[in-house]
Design a protein around this motif. Structure first.
Motif, PDB file in Angstrom:
ATOM      1  N   TYR A  45       0.847  -1.187   0.000  1.00  5.87           N
ATOM      2  CA  TYR A  45       0.000   0.000   0.000  1.00  5.87           C
ATOM      3  C   TYR A  45       0.886   1.242   0.000  1.00  5.87           C
ATOM      4  O   TYR A  45       1.860   1.336   0.761  1.00  5.87           O
ATOM      5  N   THR A  46       0.518   2.192  -0.843  1.00  5.33           N
ATOM      6  CA  THR A  46       1.237   3.467  -0.901  1.00  5.33           C
ATOM      7  C   THR A  46       0.226   4.592  -1.086  1.00  5.33           C
ATOM      8  O   THR A  46      -0.873   4.385  -1.611  1.00  5.33           O
ATOM      9  N   GLY A  47       0.617   5.792  -0.683  1.00  2.51           N
ATOM     10  CA  GLY A  47      -0.199   6.978  -0.920  1.00  2.51           C
ATOM     11  C   GLY A  47      -1.519   6.973  -0.161  1.00  2.51           C
ATOM     12  O   GLY A  47      -1.720   6.205   0.778  1.00  2.51           O
ATOM     13  N   GLN A  48      -2.426   7.831  -0.584  1.00  2.00           N
ATOM     14  CA  GLN A  48      -3.738   7.942   0.052  1.00  2.00           C
ATOM     15  C   GLN A  48      -4.645   6.841  -0.484  1.00  2.00           C
ATOM     16  O   GLN A  48      -4.909   6.758  -1.678  1.00  2.00           O
ATOM     17  N   ILE A  49      -5.117   5.984   0.416  1.00  2.00           N
ATOM     18  CA  ILE A  49      -5.950   4.846   0.045  1.00  2.00           C
ATOM     19  C   ILE A  49      -7.194   4.843   0.913  1.00  2.00           C
ATOM     20  O   ILE A  49      -7.250   5.513   1.954  1.00  2.00           O
ATOM     21  N   THR A  50      -8.197   4.080   0.500  1.00  2.00           N
ATOM     22  CA  THR A  50      -9.484   4.116   1.196  1.00  2.00           C
ATOM     23  C   THR A  50      -9.597   3.078   2.302  1.00  2.00           C
ATOM     24  O   THR A  50     -10.631   2.987   2.960  1.00  2.00           O
ATOM     25  N   GLY A  85      -0.840   4.533  10.558  1.00  2.00           N
ATOM     26  CA  GLY A  85      -0.648   4.026   9.205  1.00  2.00           C
ATOM     27  C   GLY A  85      -0.868   5.098   8.153  1.00  2.00           C
ATOM     28  O   GLY A  85      -0.112   5.190   7.172  1.00  2.00           O
ATOM     29  N   TYR A  86      -1.885   5.928   8.353  1.00  2.00           N
ATOM     30  CA  TYR A  86      -2.161   7.008   7.408  1.00  2.00           C
ATOM     31  C   TYR A  86      -1.010   8.004   7.376  1.00  2.00           C
ATOM     32  O   TYR A  86      -0.586   8.466   6.302  1.00  2.00           O
ATOM     33  N   ARG A  87      -0.466   8.315   8.551  1.00  2.00           N
ATOM     34  CA  ARG A  87       0.675   9.233   8.614  1.00  2.00           C
ATOM     35  C   ARG A  87       1.901   8.637   7.933  1.00  2.00           C
ATOM     36  O   ARG A  87       2.670   9.350   7.270  1.00  2.00           O
ATOM     37  N   TRP A 131      -9.291  16.714   2.949  1.00  2.00           N
ATOM     38  CA  TRP A 131     -10.613  16.363   2.421  1.00  2.00           C
ATOM     39  C   TRP A 131     -10.659  14.945   1.855  1.00  2.00           C
ATOM     40  O   TRP A 131     -11.747  14.432   1.561  1.00  2.00           O
ATOM     41  N   PHE A 132      -9.506  14.290   1.723  1.00  2.00           N
ATOM     42  CA  PHE A 132      -9.536  12.894   1.296  1.00  2.00           C
ATOM     43  C   PHE A 132     -10.254  12.023   2.321  1.00  2.00           C
ATOM     44  O   PHE A 132     -10.757  10.944   1.985  1.00  2.00           O
ATOM     45  N   MET A 133     -10.326  12.481   3.562  1.00  2.00           N
ATOM     46  CA  MET A 133     -11.048  11.715   4.581  1.00  2.00           C
ATOM     47  C   MET A 133     -12.520  11.562   4.227  1.00  2.00           C
ATOM     48  O   MET A 133     -13.168  10.597   4.661  1.00  2.00           O
TER      49      MET A 133
END
Length: 307
Positions: free
Chosen positions: A145-150, A191-193, A244-246
């Motif tokens: 997993y990389t970057g902004q994911i859901t 993990g998000y950080r 806002w990706f949240m």
């Protein structure tokens, strides 16, 4: 050492002495042993058995009794005390497979210094009728997993990372996680950080821990509510900083709740409604009552053992 690298294993605990002793034993019974085990115990009473334990030759055992509350504070204290460049984490209500430590450390070495490893989390057998375990990761296929994911793939109670990663990314947020007003999702937040900082999260299904099924069935709905409230705090934290990706993540999270409801299990349906309710309360609490973010609970919302 494993493949030339010194290894510290961290274990956090609060008011679960029997489970903690079993967790330590499972690490020591592995096919390889760490160079160091650090236990941070936030229990009301010190665990004299572990405090006085004589570890096997070659393993430094450090028992740290702490008057703090909250798993994020416990993790931060443990990382700060670690002596080796590879740090592997589990919790007191987990039992690790015999090959777990070698597998997860070798996976980290292979992945390099910009990666963090997580692995499978399977439910242990029910320890009484109706008992259950949550926070399971049962996929059998490797993933990266990389970057902004859901999704939030990191299970910090089955995790290996470099000490230098913790130094760069920083501490766990002590306002989030068991023992706080937002009693879950400190692992999701971390993990998000990590992903935002450019790290990869690598899922290795061969690194297996068993999350013990000790929570009683009567607490299922309240535990789901607590998990949802923690997720809401995590979402609220990043929304408050205008990430806002949240909102995209929220949409996918609600879709997953709906999918589980359609499976038809009445208890699961009730649990998902409780999760959604807790999630909404958690977001609102973070955004609307910022002065209260630092308040702590002395025990978990469901009234069970531990945080």
């Amino acid at each position: 050492m494993i493949d030339g690298h010194g290894v510290t294993v961290l274990i956090s605990s609060r008011n679960r002495p029997g489970l903690l002793a079993d967790a330590v034993a499972s690490v020591l019974e592995g096919s390889v042993r760490p160079d160091e085990i650090i236990v941070v115990d936030q229990s009301e009473e010190p665990n004299q058995q572990l405090a006085e334990m004589s570890p096997p030759i070659g393993v430094a055992f450090r028992y740290l009794h702490s008057d703090t509350v909250g798993i994020s504070r416990s993790r931060n204290a443990a990382f700060s005390a670690a002596s080796h460049p590879v740090v592997v984490v589990t919790d007191d209500d987990c039992l690790v497979d015999r090959a777990w430590l070698r597998t997860i450390v070798q996976s980290l070495i292979k992945a390099g210094d910009r990666a963090v490893i997580t692995g499978r989390v399977l439910a242990g057998p029910a320890e009484e009728e109706g008992a259950f375990a949550l926070s399971l990761h049962a996929d059998e296929m490797p993933a990266e997993y990389t970057g902004q994911i859901t999704v939030d793939p990191l299970a910090t109670f089955n995790m290996a990372m470099w000490a230098s990663t913790f130094a760069e990314v920083g501490s766990f947020d002590s306002r989030i996680g068991p023992g706080t007003r937002f009693p879950s999702s400190e692992d999701n937040d971390y993990g998000y950080r990590l992903l935002l900082a450019g790290y990869r999260i690598v899922f290795d299904p061969d690194a297996v821990v068993h999350h013990r099924s000790w929570r009683t069935g009567r607490n299922y709905v309240s535990v789901r509510y607590s998990y949802g409230r923690g997720q809401g705090g995590y979402y609220g934290k990043h929304l408050a900083s205008r990430d806002w990706f949240m909102l995209v993540k929220a949409w996918h999270a609600l879709r997953r709740r709906g999918h589980r409801m359609r499976q038809g299990d009445p208890r699961a349906i009730l649990g998902e409604f409780a999760w959604i309710g807790g999630w909404a309360v958690g977001i609102g609490d973070w955004l609307l009552r910022p002065a209260r973010r630092d308040e702590r609970y002395a025990r978990s919302d469901d009234g069970s053992r531990g945080w």
